[in-house]
Write a protein that holds these residues in place. Structure first.
Motif, short mmCIF file in Angstrom:
data_model
loop_
_atom_site.label_atom_id
_atom_site.label_comp_id
_atom_site.label_asym_id
_atom_site.label_seq_id
_atom_site.Cartn_x
_atom_site.Cartn_y
_atom_site.Cartn_z
N PHE A 1 -8.36 13.73 36.92
CA PHE A 1 -7.98 12.34 37.25
C PHE A 1 -9.77 12.18 37.87
N VAL A 2 -10.60 11.25 37.92
CA VAL A 2 -11.57 11.22 39.33
C VAL A 2 -11.79 9.48 39.45
N GLY A 3 -11.44 9.54 41.17
CA GLY A 3 -11.68 8.14 41.19
C GLY A 3 -13.13 7.33 41.04
N PHE A 4 -12.79 5.65 40.26
CA PHE A 4 -13.45 5.27 39.97
C PHE A 4 -14.72 5.09 40.74
N ARG B 1 -16.26 7.34 42.71
CA ARG B 1 -16.57 9.25 42.75
C ARG B 1 -17.26 8.74 41.79
N LEU B 2 -16.96 8.50 40.77
CA LEU B 2 -17.70 8.37 39.66
C LEU B 2 -18.95 7.80 39.43
N ASP B 3 -18.39 6.21 40.18
CA ASP B 3 -19.48 5.12 39.87
C ASP B 3 -21.08 5.73 40.98
N LEU C 1 -10.89 17.64 41.05
CA LEU C 1 -10.35 16.71 40.49
C LEU C 1 -9.52 16.98 40.98
N VAL C 2 -8.42 15.83 40.72
CA VAL C 2 -6.91 15.77 40.45
C VAL C 2 -6.41 16.17 38.87
N THR C 3 -5.39 16.86 39.03
CA THR C 3 -5.17 17.63 38.11
C THR C 3 -3.68 17.85 37.33
#
Length: 106
Positions: free
Chosen positions: A35-38, A40-42, A89-91
């Motif tokens: 999982f990656v937070g929005f 950070r991805l943005d 990233l959160v696994t």
């Protein structure tokens, strides 16, 4: 194949289940998802000249834990290694969805 903002294929739930379950069956000790937070991805995707991202598997040699490295990609297909890159990233496990058809229950 050209690198552009439209690369990637849209799949349906049946195909997603087939792919994720096959991977999980063959790799029972590896993470099911990342999982990656929005925000950070943005931040990654909003970099100047960025048309997408490349996803690299990574391994922390100190902990022997696998993770993912995300890097922006420009229109010529080059990694934007002087820009923002993401890891840690959160696994899943341990942070798994309570109900998802994509996680195979053993």
């Amino acid at each position: 194949m050209d690198i552009n903002k439209k690369n990637g294929s849209v799949i349906d739930l049946t195909k997603a289940i087939e792919l994720t379950h096959s991977y999980q069956e063959m790799n029972p000790l590896k993470a099911n998802s990342y999982f990656v937070g929005f925000d950070r991805l943005d931040d990654l995707l909003q970099q100047n000249q960025c048309v997408g991202m490349r996803i690299y598997p990574g391994l922390d040699s100190n902990t022997n834990q696998m993770n993912i490295v995300l890097v922006g990609v420009d229109k010529s297909g080059e990694d934007m290694t002087s820009g923002l890159m993401l890891d840690e990233l959160v696994t899943c496990p341990p942070m798994c969805p309570k109900e998802s058809q994509l996680v195979k229950i053993n």
